[in-house]
Design a protein around this motif. Structure first.
Motif, short mmCIF file in Angstrom:
data_model
loop_
_atom_site.label_atom_id
_atom_site.label_comp_id
_atom_site.label_asym_id
_atom_site.label_seq_id
_atom_site.Cartn_x
_atom_site.Cartn_y
_atom_site.Cartn_z
N TYR A 39 5.59 0.18 4.37
CA TYR A 39 4.26 0.80 4.28
C TYR A 39 3.25 -0.27 4.68
O TYR A 39 3.41 -1.45 4.34
N ASP A 40 2.20 0.14 5.35
CA ASP A 40 1.09 -0.76 5.64
C ASP A 40 0.08 -0.66 4.50
O ASP A 40 -0.33 0.44 4.13
N ALA A 41 -0.30 -1.79 3.97
CA ALA A 41 -1.28 -1.81 2.89
C ALA A 41 -2.65 -1.42 3.45
O ALA A 41 -2.98 -1.72 4.60
N ASP A 42 -3.45 -0.76 2.63
CA ASP A 42 -4.80 -0.39 3.04
C ASP A 42 -5.74 -1.60 2.99
O ASP A 42 -6.66 -1.71 3.80
N ARG A 43 -5.50 -2.48 2.03
CA ARG A 43 -6.37 -3.63 1.84
C ARG A 43 -5.61 -4.67 1.04
O ARG A 43 -4.69 -4.36 0.30
N GLY A 44 -5.98 -5.92 1.19
CA GLY A 44 -5.37 -7.01 0.44
C GLY A 44 -4.64 -7.99 1.33
O GLY A 44 -4.72 -7.91 2.56
N GLN A 45 -3.93 -8.90 0.69
CA GLN A 45 -3.20 -9.95 1.40
C GLN A 45 -1.80 -10.10 0.84
O GLN A 45 -1.60 -10.00 -0.37
#
Length: 119
Positions: free
Chosen positions: A79-85
């Motif tokens: 999954y690709d994260a929407d925000r963060g590191q």
């Protein structure tokens, strides 16, 4: 970029996750589309942060539906994260692609446990 506190002494941080967010859209009803209502989202991860030092083992435990699998899938980039590191061994995981992503996926894997065998 700020450096994370290192309570383990001189062991380096192997995995660093900061402020990770992931949401999934709720399927639209035909009438919602006609009325042009904004699509609702379910937040699976909302600001998750954790640090894993070299030599450490962690287990993620929680109730059903709390985001454990979503977190693991974001870490391995299913999954690709929407925000963060997400940083692994000083690599920015969210920017990896091609051969570098395949090399990362050979090093990082998910291990799911059957809950019935753990009791």
């Amino acid at each position: 970029m700020t450096t994370a506190p290192n309570p383990s002494g001189d062991r380096p941080i192997l995995l660093r996750i900061e402020d990770l967010h992931k949401a999934f859209p709720v399927p639209y009803d035909v009438w919602e589309r006609i009325r042009r209502r904004p699509q609702q989202k379910v937040r699976a991860l909302n600001g998750v942060s954790l640090f894993v030092h070299s030599g450490e083992t962690i287990g993620i435990v929680g109730e059903s539906g709390c985001g454990k699998s979503t977190l693991a899938r974001c870490i391995v980039r299913l999954y690709d994260a929407d925000r963060g590191q997400i940083h692994f061994d000083d690599l920015d995981v969210l920017t990896l692609s091609g051969a570098r992503l395949r090399a990362y996926n050979r090093r990082v894997q998910m291990v799911f446990q059957d809950p019935f065998t753990s009791l």
